[in-house]
Design a protein around this motif. Sequence first.
Motif, PDB file in Angstrom:
ATOM      1  N   ALA A   1      31.461  -4.857 -14.859  1.00 62.80           N
ATOM      2  CA  ALA A   1      31.683  -5.712 -15.286  1.00 62.80           C
ATOM      3  C   ALA A   1      32.101  -7.029 -14.354  1.00 62.80           C
ATOM      4  O   ALA A   1      31.134  -7.896 -14.288  1.00 62.80           O
ATOM      5  CB  ALA A   1      32.855  -6.491 -16.286  1.00 62.80           C
ATOM      6  N   ASP A   2      33.431  -6.362 -12.527  1.00 66.24           N
ATOM      7  CA  ASP A   2      33.604  -7.312 -11.830  1.00 66.24           C
ATOM      8  C   ASP A   2      32.301  -7.175 -10.599  1.00 66.24           C
ATOM      9  O   ASP A   2      32.339  -8.246 -10.525  1.00 66.24           O
ATOM     10  CB  ASP A   2      35.098  -6.710 -11.348  1.00 66.24           C
ATOM     11  CG  ASP A   2      36.336  -6.879 -11.989  1.00 66.24           C
ATOM     12  OD1 ASP A   2      36.088  -7.989 -12.815  1.00 66.24           O
ATOM     13  OD2 ASP A   2      36.797  -5.597 -11.994  1.00 66.24           O
ATOM     14  N   ARG A   3      31.588  -5.867 -10.905  1.00 65.47           N
ATOM     15  CA  ARG A   3      31.189  -6.034  -9.979  1.00 65.47           C
ATOM     16  C   ARG A   3      29.231  -7.371 -10.080  1.00 65.47           C
ATOM     17  O   ARG A   3      28.654  -7.799  -9.623  1.00 65.47           O
ATOM     18  CB  ARG A   3      30.307  -4.890  -9.978  1.00 65.47           C
ATOM     19  CG  ARG A   3      31.278  -3.700  -9.529  1.00 65.47           C
ATOM     20  CD  ARG A   3      30.756  -1.758  -9.075  1.00 65.47           C
ATOM     21  NE  ARG A   3      32.694  -1.401  -9.225  1.00 65.47           N
ATOM     22  CZ  ARG A   3      31.863  -0.408  -8.700  1.00 65.47           C
ATOM     23  NH1 ARG A   3      30.032   0.652  -8.193  1.00 65.47           N
ATOM     24  NH2 ARG A   3      33.228   0.648  -7.897  1.00 65.47           N
ATOM     25  N   LEU A   4      29.137  -6.765 -11.603  1.00 63.29           N
ATOM     26  CA  LEU A   4      28.280  -7.591 -12.316  1.00 63.29           C
ATOM     27  C   LEU A   4      28.372  -9.081 -12.370  1.00 63.29           C
ATOM     28  O   LEU A   4      27.715 -10.183 -11.383  1.00 63.29           O
ATOM     29  CB  LEU A   4      27.949  -7.595 -13.742  1.00 63.29           C
ATOM     30  CG  LEU A   4      26.741  -8.284 -14.143  1.00 63.29           C
ATOM     31  CD1 LEU A   4      25.963  -8.015 -13.666  1.00 63.29           C
ATOM     32  CD2 LEU A   4      26.637  -8.459 -15.576  1.00 63.29           C
ATOM     33  N   GLU A   5      29.940  -9.851 -12.488  1.00 62.23           N
ATOM     34  CA  GLU A   5      29.774 -10.848 -12.291  1.00 62.23           C
ATOM     35  C   GLU A   5      30.011 -11.527 -10.662  1.00 62.23           C
ATOM     36  O   GLU A   5      29.828 -11.890 -10.037  1.00 62.23           O
ATOM     37  CB  GLU A   5      31.527 -11.007 -12.494  1.00 62.23           C
ATOM     38  CG  GLU A   5      32.291 -12.804 -12.227  1.00 62.23           C
ATOM     39  CD  GLU A   5      33.579 -12.981 -12.972  1.00 62.23           C
ATOM     40  OE1 GLU A   5      34.322 -13.667 -12.382  1.00 62.23           O
ATOM     41  OE2 GLU A   5      34.234 -11.778 -13.494  1.00 62.23           O
ATOM     42  N   HIS A   6      30.175 -10.473  -9.893  1.00 57.40           N
ATOM     43  CA  HIS A   6      30.441 -10.696  -8.367  1.00 57.40           C
ATOM     44  C   HIS A   6      28.396 -10.698  -7.991  1.00 57.40           C
ATOM     45  O   HIS A   6      29.148 -11.383  -7.005  1.00 57.40           O
ATOM     46  CB  HIS A   6      31.009  -9.531  -7.552  1.00 57.40           C
ATOM     47  CG  HIS A   6      31.055  -9.652  -5.860  1.00 57.40           C
ATOM     48  ND1 HIS A   6      31.949 -10.128  -5.304  1.00 57.40           N
ATOM     49  CD2 HIS A   6      29.903  -9.423  -5.049  1.00 57.40           C
ATOM     50  CE1 HIS A   6      32.143 -10.375  -3.822  1.00 57.40           C
ATOM     51  NE2 HIS A   6      30.801 -10.217  -3.719  1.00 57.40           N
ATOM     52  N   VAL A   7      28.006 -10.391  -8.349  1.00 53.94           N
ATOM     53  CA  VAL A   7      26.720 -10.639  -8.219  1.00 53.94           C
ATOM     54  C   VAL A   7      26.443 -11.656  -8.849  1.00 53.94           C
ATOM     55  O   VAL A   7      25.335 -12.542  -7.588  1.00 53.94           O
ATOM     56  CB  VAL A   7      26.060  -9.255  -9.162  1.00 53.94           C
ATOM     57  CG1 VAL A   7      24.914  -9.866  -8.493  1.00 53.94           C
ATOM     58  CG2 VAL A   7      26.064  -8.097  -8.143  1.00 53.94           C
ATOM     59  N   ILE A   8      26.686 -12.331 -10.240  1.00 51.81           N
ATOM     60  CA  ILE A   8      26.249 -13.268 -10.827  1.00 51.81           C
ATOM     61  C   ILE A   8      26.312 -14.466  -9.689  1.00 51.81           C
ATOM     62  O   ILE A   8      25.793 -15.627  -9.113  1.00 51.81           O
ATOM     63  CB  ILE A   8      26.275 -14.273 -11.877  1.00 51.81           C
ATOM     64  CG1 ILE A   8      26.319 -12.004 -12.567  1.00 51.81           C
ATOM     65  CG2 ILE A   8      26.019 -14.356 -12.283  1.00 51.81           C
ATOM     66  CD1 ILE A   8      26.069 -12.725 -13.902  1.00 51.81           C
ATOM     67  N   TYR A   9      27.459 -14.577  -9.049  1.00 52.50           N
ATOM     68  CA  TYR A   9      28.559 -15.975  -7.989  1.00 52.50           C
ATOM     69  C   TYR A   9      27.508 -15.613  -6.620  1.00 52.50           C
ATOM     70  O   TYR A   9      26.951 -16.051  -6.373  1.00 52.50           O
ATOM     71  CB  TYR A   9      29.983 -14.914  -7.875  1.00 52.50           C
ATOM     72  CG  TYR A   9      30.633 -16.307  -9.119  1.00 52.50           C
ATOM     73  CD1 TYR A   9      30.959 -17.433  -9.049  1.00 52.50           C
ATOM     74  CD2 TYR A   9      31.530 -15.295 -10.459  1.00 52.50           C
ATOM     75  CE1 TYR A   9      31.968 -18.342  -9.719  1.00 52.50           C
ATOM     76  CE2 TYR A   9      32.061 -15.734 -10.422  1.00 52.50           C
ATOM     77  CZ  TYR A   9      32.106 -17.384 -10.881  1.00 52.50           C
ATOM     78  OH  TYR A   9      33.080 -17.878 -12.089  1.00 52.50           O
ATOM     79  N   GLY A  10      27.374 -13.956  -5.978  1.00 51.74           N
ATOM     80  CA  GLY A  10      26.741 -13.946  -5.191  1.00 51.74           C
ATOM     81  C   GLY A  10      25.845 -15.026  -4.765  1.00 51.74           C
ATOM     82  O   GLY A  10      24.738 -15.081  -3.755  1.00 51.74           O
ATOM     83  N   LEU A  11      24.567 -14.762  -6.127  1.00 54.46           N
ATOM     84  CA  LEU A  11      22.831 -15.179  -6.263  1.00 54.46           C
ATOM     85  C   LEU A  11      23.348 -16.453  -6.072  1.00 54.46           C
ATOM     86  O   LEU A  11      22.548 -17.462  -5.447  1.00 54.46           O
ATOM     87  CB  LEU A  11      22.243 -14.874  -7.475  1.00 54.46           C
ATOM     88  CG  LEU A  11      22.064 -13.517  -7.646  1.00 54.46           C
ATOM     89  CD1 LEU A  11      21.835 -12.618  -9.263  1.00 54.46           C
ATOM     90  CD2 LEU A  11      21.035 -12.407  -6.568  1.00 54.46           C
ATOM     91  N   PHE A  12      24.241 -17.820  -6.305  1.00 57.32           N
ATOM     92  CA  PHE A  12      24.361 -18.746  -5.688  1.00 57.32           C
ATOM     93  C   PHE A  12      24.951 -19.508  -5.150  1.00 57.32           C
ATOM     94  O   PHE A  12      25.442 -20.074  -4.697  1.00 57.32           O
ATOM     95  CB  PHE A  12      25.171 -19.040  -7.419  1.00 57.32           C
ATOM     96  CG  PHE A  12      24.265 -19.150  -8.727  1.00 57.32           C
ATOM     97  CD1 PHE A  12      23.567 -20.283  -8.938  1.00 57.32           C
ATOM     98  CD2 PHE A  12      24.159 -18.295  -9.603  1.00 57.32           C
ATOM     99  CE1 PHE A  12      22.617 -20.120 -10.713  1.00 57.32           C
ATOM    100  CE2 PHE A  12      23.782 -18.325 -11.084  1.00 57.32           C
ATOM    101  CZ  PHE A  12      22.655 -18.676 -11.000  1.00 57.32           C
ATOM    102  N   GLY A  13      25.127 -18.304  -4.016  1.00 57.76           N
ATOM    103  CA  GLY A  13      25.757 -18.854  -2.835  1.00 57.76           C
ATOM    104  C   GLY A  13      27.493 -18.623  -2.648  1.00 57.76           C
ATOM    105  O   GLY A  13      27.837 -18.919  -2.277  1.00 57.76           O
ATOM    106  N   PHE A  14      28.142 -17.949  -3.661  1.00 60.68           N
ATOM    107  CA  PHE A  14      29.536 -18.004  -3.811  1.00 60.68           C
ATOM    108  C   PHE A  14      30.714 -16.424  -3.579  1.00 60.68           C
ATOM    109  O   PHE A  14      29.738 -15.034  -4.270  1.00 60.68           O
ATOM    110  CB  PHE A  14      30.154 -18.313  -5.365  1.00 60.68           C
ATOM    111  CG  PHE A  14      29.706 -20.135  -5.848  1.00 60.68           C
ATOM    112  CD1 PHE A  14      29.975 -21.433  -4.520  1.00 60.68           C
ATOM    113  CD2 PHE A  14      28.117 -20.339  -6.065  1.00 60.68           C
ATOM    114  CE1 PHE A  14      29.974 -22.713  -5.034  1.00 60.68           C
ATOM    115  CE2 PHE A  14      27.833 -21.984  -6.075  1.00 60.68           C
ATOM    116  CZ  PHE A  14      29.119 -22.843  -5.566  1.00 60.68           C
TER     117      PHE A  14
END
Length: 614
Positions: free
Chosen positions: A188-201
């Motif tokens: 879940a943390d990795r998926l959250e990191h991916v979603i944030y990263g796709l938006f540049g955060f």
Amino acid sequence: MSGGVPVRSGRDPLSAARRVRGLLRGPRPEAVPALVARASTLVGLVDIAAGVFPRFRHSRMHALAEVLPGALGPFAAALSLSAGVLLLLLAHGLRRRKRRAWRAAVVLLPAGAIAQFTYRHSVVGVLVSLALLVPLLRHRDEFRALPDPTSRWRALANFMLMGTGSILLGLLVVSAHAQHMVGDPSLADRLEHVIYGLFGFEGPVVYAGNTSWTVAYSLGALGLLTAVTTIYLAFRPEHPAARLTSDDESRLRALLARHGGRDSLGHFALRRDKAVVFSPSGKAAVTYRVVSGVMLASGDPIGDVEAWPGAIERFMDEAKAHSWTPAVMGCSETGAEVWTRETGLDALELGDEAVVDVADFSLAGRAMRNVRQMVKRIERLGYETRVRRVRDLGEAELDRVRRAAEDWRGTDTERGFSMALGRIGDPDDGDCLIATAHKADETPGPYGDLKAVLHFVPWGPDGASLDLMRRDRSADPGMNELLIVAALEAAPRLGVQRVSLNFAMFRAALARGEKIGAGPVLRAWRGLLVFLSRWFQIESLYKFNAKFRPRWEPRFVVYATSRDLPRIGLAAMQAEGFVSLALPRVLRRRPRPPAPCAHVGRDHDLNERTAQAT
């Protein structure tokens, strides 16, 4: 040995010279698009692998990736992912000879070469880019295909597909650097990191050293690609799918008035979601729809047989101009012969159409006992039938028929293409037949005493072709048998001498496979069809048609190569409505009641017909 034939030893210098000349000359021009597409796919996959997996960048395979477009300077991972995804997206367009894909590739490859030389001083990388660029420029005339019809739905589809792919690739990027992670983050943390990263955060996953920058640039590049491609598709000029114009429809009706008796599917060419090409003389036409890159015609060409080649040539020219795959569904034996002779395409028997000659039809005899008993039983329950031309129905009754046909449809999506008109009660379709079943001794429902509807379109001046079959689910079984018999018995009064019923796919295999003496291959093929009938009702539809003792007219599919058949089959299923991306009916806004000439009620749902019949 004296007197023997001298034997040439060693390599033939002439053959070697020919091989050298062939290598220098390069591939045949017509083969360049497919070769370039394969090369783009390979380069794209290698670039994606180089950007995702750290170990790959230190392997022998990375020695190849280092000289491929996309591995550029300090942002190698992000740029490899970006270039790899773009090349994969371009590969399909290059294979289909699309001009826009050629332009994009011509821009991308030099940019990659310049960047490699600037940042890595890699001469080999420049040579690899030029090796792909040279055949693109040399054979630019092979990439002349025009764009496909487009719509805003493609932007949504791109967002869903690219978004899903970016998330999956992002998870690979994040997980591939597990040895540099601080702690042990959950999925879940990795998926959250991916979603944030796709938006540049920045997300919750923390890396040691410079790995966090590599992951951040990679995820940001994926998000940017998703956004840019979606925005481009959303705001590019829209080219909606072609529709029949009023002039096209008038010309087709004139051709059908003179030659409509040749093909029972002729009137279905008047579906208004089809496009049309005419022969140079205007005496023949081919109607079609483009589905997933397949230019799908149905039935025989309309008009004078002598002018068919001209219309077919225009059809093939249009397919070549857009790099569409040409195909014909459900043409007759004569149509298949003309198509294959004029185009070099191949034909495969698809099934048989059930045609009943009215003069030969009778309920008498042992062979018709089951149908006769079914009809008598239904009539004793109080049902009565009416068979009329559409022009003879009042507007109020016609409106009830339209609404009933819409509400009694058994599927979420409208079905029909090759054997469905797509409307009921249009003023221009006054010659169509409507057979209705009524039961007056019950409390009237929302459609009065109406219980079932059959709609037939004209087949020349003396024929009728079944369009749709709909019934109230609460009505007694046997409505379809009742109405088909009523239509056949009323046919002489209406000047109809022949009636085309349903189309039975693979009818010959089902009939021959159950006979004594059938071989193991034929029995196995029949067994597979019976198994598939659990979902597609192939056998049940054949048996329902056979009840009326018809003569069987073969129908064919015309195609270019065997490898196109799966694609053509999928396109046909999309056109017929068996595969659809439309929202379920419960989520769609209910349309307003149709105007007198609204085009509603289209259907040729084979599954629904069979379910009703059985």
